[in-house]
Design an enzyme around this catalytic site. Structure first.
Site, PDB file in Angstrom:
ATOM      1  N   ASP A   8       0.862  -1.174   0.000  1.00 21.90           N
ATOM      2  CA  ASP A   8       0.000   0.000   0.000  1.00 21.90           C
ATOM      3  C   ASP A   8       0.907   1.235   0.000  1.00 21.90           C
ATOM      4  O   ASP A   8       2.123   1.123   0.201  1.00 21.90           O
ATOM      5  CB  ASP A   8      -0.884  -0.037   1.253  1.00 21.90           C
ATOM      6  CG  ASP A   8      -1.715   1.219   1.426  1.00 21.90           C
ATOM      7  OD1 ASP A   8      -2.354   1.650   0.451  1.00 21.90           O
ATOM      8  OD2 ASP A   8      -1.716   1.773   2.539  1.00 21.90           O
ATOM      9  N   ASP A  10      -0.294   5.135   1.071  1.00 20.39           N
ATOM     10  CA  ASP A  10      -0.570   6.116   2.128  1.00 20.39           C
ATOM     11  C   ASP A  10      -0.697   5.459   3.498  1.00 20.39           C
ATOM     12  O   ASP A  10      -1.497   4.539   3.689  1.00 20.39           O
ATOM     13  CB  ASP A  10      -1.856   6.876   1.802  1.00 20.39           C
ATOM     14  CG  ASP A  10      -1.676   7.807   0.615  1.00 20.39           C
ATOM     15  OD1 ASP A  10      -1.116   8.893   0.810  1.00 20.39           O
ATOM     16  OD2 ASP A  10      -2.073   7.428  -0.506  1.00 20.39           O
TER      17      ASP A  10
END
Length: 215
Positions: A8, A10
């Protein structure tokens, strides 16, 4: 040993969750509302910008269009990005170790390409990634599994040979729904017991991932 690790962006690789919370808070405050951290982490963390703006308009009855809300967010975020958004602790070290072991490295983010690649390039780590999946490439955002199904397809590996690294509950749920093992490295919210049971492990930082993977 896993053959591909899916990251991922953020809150996992880059330290943006507090910035997201502040900007969304400014958006609803402009129209007389308050956004609590608890509400943000419960309903909005880890999800795509367009999905979040739509949800804010509905939840707070905001008198704006989707385009106006998205423009408010992106223009304000640019101010923070221009100042520099740092990597999370242990991020570059982990990327180096995975690359040295020949593990395929894939980015799977709800973000758009220019934003994601820009912040990775600014931190000098964009070259570690073998491929990337961005929010607009999939039909449904997290917690739907679409982005991780696309990521393991791009990795060219079976789901059971991949590992997802996530910080948010929506991301863990998405990886679990995709049938891919997931390690949760929480950012601003500790995962619920339900989400903990979905995760292969819950770790305090990316530094500990190397030990789990025996890198």
């Amino acid at each position: 040993m896993k053959k591909a690790v899916i990251f991922d962006l953020d809150g996992l690789l880059i330290d943006t969750e507090s910035t997201c919370f502040k900007i969304y808070g400014d958006l609803v405050r402009k129209y007389g509302h308050e956004l609590t951290l608890a509400a943000y982490t419960e309903r909005y963390s880890g999800k795509a910008l367009i999905d979040n703006v739509n949800q804010f308009i509905a939840d707070f009855d905001l008198p704006i269009t989707l385009e106006e809300g998205a423009e408010f967010y992106t223009s304000n975020e640019k101010v923070y990005f221009d100042r520099g958004i740092p990597l999370k602790p242990g991020a570059e070290e982990l990327l180096k170790k995975l690359k040295a072991r020949g593990v395929r490295i894939i980015l799977a983010t709800s973000s758009v390409r220019d934003r994601a690649v820009g912040v990775l390039r600014a931190n000098g780590v964009d070259g570690y990634f073998d491929d990337m999946v961005f929010g607009p490439e999939v039909e449904h955002g997290k917690p739907a599994p679409d982005v991780f199904l696309k990521a393991h397809e791009k990795a060219g590996e079976r789901a059971e040979d991949c590992l997802v690294l996530e910080d948010s509950e929506a991301g863990v749920q998405a990886a679990y729904a995709a049938g891919i093992d997931v390690i949760c490295v929480p950012d601003i919210k500790a995962p619920s017991e339900t989400v903990r049971r979905m995760a292969w492990a819950v770790l305090p930082s990316l530094y500990e991932v190397s030990g789990i993977l025996q890198l």
